[in-house]
Scaffold this active site. Structure first.
Site, PDB file in Angstrom:
ATOM      1  N   SER A  53      -0.041   1.603   9.755  1.00  0.00           N
ATOM      2  CA  SER A  53       1.232   2.451   9.951  1.00  0.00           C
ATOM      3  C   SER A  53       0.833   3.153  11.045  1.00  0.00           C
ATOM      4  CB  SER A  53       1.262   3.293   8.743  1.00  0.00           C
ATOM      5  OG  SER A  53       2.678   3.824   8.777  1.00  0.00           O
TER       6      SER A  53
ATOM      7  N   ASP B 102       8.170  -3.778   2.295  1.00  0.00           N
ATOM      8  CA  ASP B 102       7.771  -2.170   2.937  1.00  0.00           C
ATOM      9  C   ASP B 102       9.010  -1.416   2.867  1.00  0.00           C
ATOM     10  OD1 ASP B 102       6.920  -0.295   4.894  1.00  0.00           O
ATOM     11  OD2 ASP B 102       5.380  -1.606   5.340  1.00  0.00           O
TER      12      ASP B 102
ATOM     13  N   HIS C 267       4.366  -0.602   1.348  1.00  0.00           N
ATOM     14  CA  HIS C 267       3.536  -0.206   2.484  1.00  0.00           C
ATOM     15  C   HIS C 267       2.292   0.614   2.055  1.00  0.00           C
ATOM     16  CE1 HIS C 267       3.693   1.454   6.755  1.00  0.00           C
ATOM     17  NE2 HIS C 267       3.410   2.542   6.377  1.00  0.00           N
TER      18      HIS C 267
END
Lengths: 277, 277
Positions: free
Chosen positions: B145, B221, B253
């Protein structure tokens, strides 16, 4: 159906056959590889669609798919890329007419009478190989360049007919490429709305593929500007299409590229075709 | 440097350490995993940069990287994601200030005095781990991320300092995302030309990466609209950047996603870091 040749290959049989095609209105030649597992039962089949200028023969002798098909127990089918013959329309250019069918059903003359490769692949030849070989009605499809375009578009349009999908250096976005606009215009006419079903990027936006798919592209491919891999990668990821897109450094557009990743692709198809049978 | 804890893990040692950081002007905590191979010689190291809200601890306890690092003989470094402390500027939002350093050197107040994470990662902490652990000066970098953004941008800007690169669900195009514009504006000011060196898509156009790289993105996600994976896939393929971009169906995610592909990423780095030493 006439047998033109059969050769032992990795304990299976590589055959070449000829038949009178109704769809194409001419004799068509194709190749089938049966792995050793087909001696004792029907096996799933991987279709390999070839690129511009190719016949059934190029991939059959240069792609090295048989070794991997024998290992996994898959049959292979190598169709021709167009109708052929003195009575069949042609063009002096290498990328239109004979050897360049683009896997569409032509609606315009002079192409319409013979250039029905979409029907030939998805219906006539499919029925023929199921009727004549130890092949299960369980199909994967792949291809190279124009054949990668064919594999992607045919599979996305017919998800009930195919259970695995991959491509080598496909013509990704033919409606926006000189490898595509010329041929789609000739075969289908200038109404571009009729082209949409023959473009993997547009189909990715419209339908996508029911499973995951594998794309390999050579980073030193001499035709990158015509193939436009970035358009398909973008469309895949924007649509959250499950799959893998690989840019393979240093590989060009040749069969040396296809051969190098043939094992990965056959294994990809085998993983999907051999499970849950 | 103070040792906060050391635990045996896959026949190696997972340690957590604290030191007074010059770059960040505060105490910083980080974790290092040394595989069993480090008992008898120095080993290459994989840096794992974490995402928003994380400390050194999240990936250390949830990503499952140690098992694979032990198998291949790589050390792991887990830095914190920002300076921390009562004297350090912060914001009530989870995505700005402490826990959200974005791996840049802030030039604007109130962030400038402490938020120097780019220098911290590429210089101060690098020197510290090389001086204090059995770690070779041979580095790979990955992250998740915001940390995927950090890994991609830091590696592309410093190709002489890293020899392998991957990312899990990176913030691909922060100059065009609400995960990026807010923070780059706060840390660097409103002159967007100063943001370019902190955007993997823009860096792909500007420099690319010297080797090949691996990106995994979960197809389910919950932050896809902020991560914008399609922009990085397009930029990779348009620039013929060698590498693999995978859209992994059904993964979200979370660390369950990172954990699921941790083995692939560690193997990817090991293949590149352990050859030609």
């Amino acid at each position: 159906m006439e047998t033109l040749s059969e050769n032992r290959s990795f304990e299976g049989v590589q055959g070449v056959y000829k038949h009178a095609s109704t769809a194409c209105g001419c004799d068509m030649t194709f190749a089938v590889y049966l792995p050793p597992q087909a001696k004792t039962g029907k096996v799933p089949v991987l279709w390999y669609l070839s690129g511009l200028t190719c016949t059934h023969e190029n991939a059959m002798v240069k792609a090295g798919l048989q070794e991997h098909a024998a290992e996994h127990g898959l049959a292979l089918v190598f169709p021709d890329t167009s109708p052929r013959g003195d009575d069949v329309a042609d063009d002096d250019a290498y990328d239109l007419g004979q050897g360049a069918g683009f896997y569409v059903n032509a609606t315009r003359n002079p192409w319409r009478p013979h250039f029905q490769m979409y029907d030939y692949i998805t219906s006539e030849l499919r029925d023929l190989v199921l009727a004549n070989f130890a092949i299960l009605d369980r199909h994967g499809i792949t291809g190279h360049s124009m054949g990668g375009h064919g594999a992607l578009t045919i599979a996305m349009r017919n998800p009930d007919m195919y259970d695995s999908l991959s491509a080598f250096a496909p013509i990704a976005n033919p409606t926006q490429s000189d490898w595509g606009r010329k041929q789609l215009s000739a075969y289908l006419g200038d109404d571009e709305s009729s082209w949409c079903q023959h473009d993997s990027v547009l189909l990715m936006d419209d339908k996508g593929w029911k499973g995951d798919l594998l794309i390999d592209q050579g980073g030193s491919d001499q035709f990158l500007d015509l193939l436009k891999p970035e358009t398909l990668a973008e469309a895949m990821m924007r649509n959250r299409q499950p799959g893998v897109f690989r840019m393979q450094e240093g590989y060009d557009h040749s069969y040396f590229f296809v051969n190098s990743f043939a094992g990965d692709h056959v294994a990809w198809h085998a993983d999907r075709l051999l499970q849950d049978q």
